[in-house]
Design a protein around this motif. Structure first.
Motif, PDB file in Angstrom:
ATOM      1  N   ASP A  73       0.936  -1.069   0.332  1.00  0.00           N
ATOM      2  CA  ASP A  73       0.416   0.021   0.148  1.00  0.00           C
ATOM      3  C   ASP A  73       0.780   1.351  -0.204  1.00  0.00           C
ATOM      4  O   ASP A  73       0.385   2.269  -0.633  1.00  0.00           O
ATOM      5  N   ARG A 132      -1.184  -5.153  -0.249  1.00  0.00           N
ATOM      6  CA  ARG A 132      -2.704  -3.480  -0.494  1.00  0.00           C
ATOM      7  C   ARG A 132      -3.061  -5.066  -1.371  1.00  0.00           C
ATOM      8  O   ARG A 132      -4.402  -4.865  -1.485  1.00  0.00           O
ATOM      9  N   GLU A 133      -2.058  -5.755  -2.372  1.00  0.00           N
ATOM     10  CA  GLU A 133      -3.183  -6.303  -3.749  1.00  0.00           C
ATOM     11  C   GLU A 133      -2.227  -7.556  -4.111  1.00  0.00           C
ATOM     12  O   GLU A 133      -0.859  -7.454  -4.085  1.00  0.00           O
TER      13      GLU A 133
END
Length: 151
Positions: A73, A132-133
């Motif tokens: 992030d 984040r991903e």
């Protein structure tokens, strides 16, 4: 600096880490004493990092190979450090590399099956600091898997 004999020793050891010193010395055409001394030097100088057994992943319920792209992030020294510490603590993560490109890290893991992967994703990967991903790539067929470096 490696000479031709050192390179032959390293090549043979990568193929068979359990080879006896006597057999190794015959394979590289050197006396057993000289071979043993070269081995000690190669370990001392860091050319040989460790010896280990290579396990069959399916036999130990780790037959599914997955690669995971991870995007953080935010990127800061604190997040990088916390992420690194957490990754190093996880025995389920086999490899993790910071990469340049569209994401921050590429991780390698082996799990039993997709159900085990789902648990790994939620319990380990998503619990890492700053994640984040993620994008996961489950391997359908392993074409080549080697630890042998050309020397």
């Amino acid at each position: 600096m490696l000479d031709a004999i050192d390179r032959r020793i390293l090549k043979v050891l990568q193929e068979d880490g359990r080879i006896t010193n006597t057999d190794l010395s015959e394979r590289v055409s050197l006396s057993a004493t000289a071979t043993a001394e070269r081995m000690k030097r190669l370990v001392r100088e860091g050319y040989i990092e460790h010896f280990s057994a290579s396990l069959n992943p399916k036999k130990v319920d780790r037959g599914l190979l997955v690669f995971v792209e991870i995007r953080l992030d935010r990127t800061s020294p604190e997040i990088f450090d916390a992420f690194k510490v957490a990754v190093e603590r996880s025995t389920d993560i086999l490899e993790c590399h910071m990469v340049a490109g569209g994401f921050d890290y590429l991780m390698k893991s082996r799990v039993k099956d997709m159900e085990a992967y789902r648990a790994f994703l939620s319990d380990v990967v998503l619990a890492l600091p700053g994640v984040r991903e993620t994008h996961t790539y489950a391997v359908m067929e392993e074409i080549k898997d080697t630890h042998i470096l050309p020397v």
